[in-house]
Design an enzyme around this catalytic site. Sequence first.
Site, short mmCIF file in Angstrom:
data_model
loop_
_atom_site.label_atom_id
_atom_site.label_comp_id
_atom_site.label_asym_id
_atom_site.label_seq_id
_atom_site.Cartn_x
_atom_site.Cartn_y
_atom_site.Cartn_z
N HIS A 409 -8.83 5.97 -37.42
CA HIS A 409 -8.52 6.30 -38.81
C HIS A 409 -7.61 7.41 -39.36
CE1 HIS A 409 -9.49 4.76 -42.71
NE2 HIS A 409 -10.85 4.74 -42.38
N ARG A 410 -7.31 8.15 -38.41
CA ARG A 410 -6.34 9.23 -38.75
C ARG A 410 -4.95 8.96 -39.03
NH1 ARG A 410 -7.35 13.25 -33.99
NH2 ARG A 410 -7.05 11.21 -32.93
#
Length: 436
Positions: A409-410
């Site tokens: 998700h980064r």
Amino acid sequence: MAVEIVMPHLSDSMEEGTIVQWFVAEGDAVSEGQPLVEVETDKASVTYESELEGTLLTINAAVGDSVAVGAVIAIVRDAAGNRSEPAGAAIGAAAATGATSAAAATGAAGGTGAAGGTGMAGATSTTGAASGRRVKASPLARRIAGELGVDLATLAGSGPHGRVIRADVERSGVATALAARASTPAPPEVPTGATTSTPVPPTTTTTTKGDTTRTRPTRLQETVARRMAEARATVPDFELRCEVDMSLAVALRTQLQEITDPPPSYNDFIVRAVALALREFPRVNGAYRDSAFEEYSRVNVGIAVAADDALLVPTIFDADQRSLTQIAATSRELAAKVRDGSVSPADLSGSTFSVSNLGMYGLDSFTAVINPPQAAILAVGSLKLRAVVDDEGSVVAHPTIHLTLACDHRILYGADGARFLARVRDLLQKPVSLLV
């Protein structure tokens, strides 16, 4: 007269190697190309061959010893009468610095090919003819350079008197893959014949649980454990799932069986679809590292292959530029190398995305662990007849698979992953596009 043999730098993440076995003893005569020692790295067990003719004077590292890259492991008297070379300047020494080989490699992220399936695409002469000079190189180095398509004129020799040796040639392929991958550690992959290092005998104790046997993991297993723990501890992942109707893919593979033997597997179809989709969604083909987004110009797909007590992820380099049949041939070759223990560190480096398939075990779906620092990994379930509703509202049985995409998700958000997964599904449901 004496030439120091140092622990070579055999993979991008290697810091030390463990001596598995010596094939020669002190005082033995050695010839060029003769196996000297088997070394286990964090990725594979590699047989290291002599780059010169002479006599083995001393063995500086015993079986079971872990030795840092660049440290002296043996000394050979050069039959050619060459003067003594300083430690780290002889066989495999350039590996201790890495910089020399990386600079000599012929490509960065979008450069020439990498070892492990296709070799060095676009490389030139192996004798240095392109530069108008004869390159000093061992016969073994010339043979390997010819097989990989490496231009010897681009390499800085680390052997006696600047001679190009086998380690220089092989490392150039690894350096190219590393540049393309921005020196990312390869997946918990399983190595060359990846047997293991010298096993520590298991110990048995008796408790209220009965006899308890404790066995130390191999270096490879330790690496897999460490990387998977790091992934779970540091990667904020999320998962996306979809069901893919494989009716047309099954029909196409049936047709291909009539003209190709063996035909591409369904996993080859998936790798081809993934590669094409990665080309359209470069962020998915990237990584989050050191507080920055990285995107790679090459699409190198790693395919998880089970080995004895471990997992290896060999790489299909430039998968987006390969045809379906080429991907099939390369994946079969890599899987065979993993299972017979001949896969090399170069085969296990440079992947930008991974595919893990457990469908052969009858599992409907599962979640794979992201291989840091890659942005995502695709998990593939089994191909089965399942009930679906057709366009007319009738319930019919169609062959389908379940895909699960785990995303970091980064670097990837829900919409990024959803669009990519939808594209993979569309390509598989219209498989003729995989033949273009």
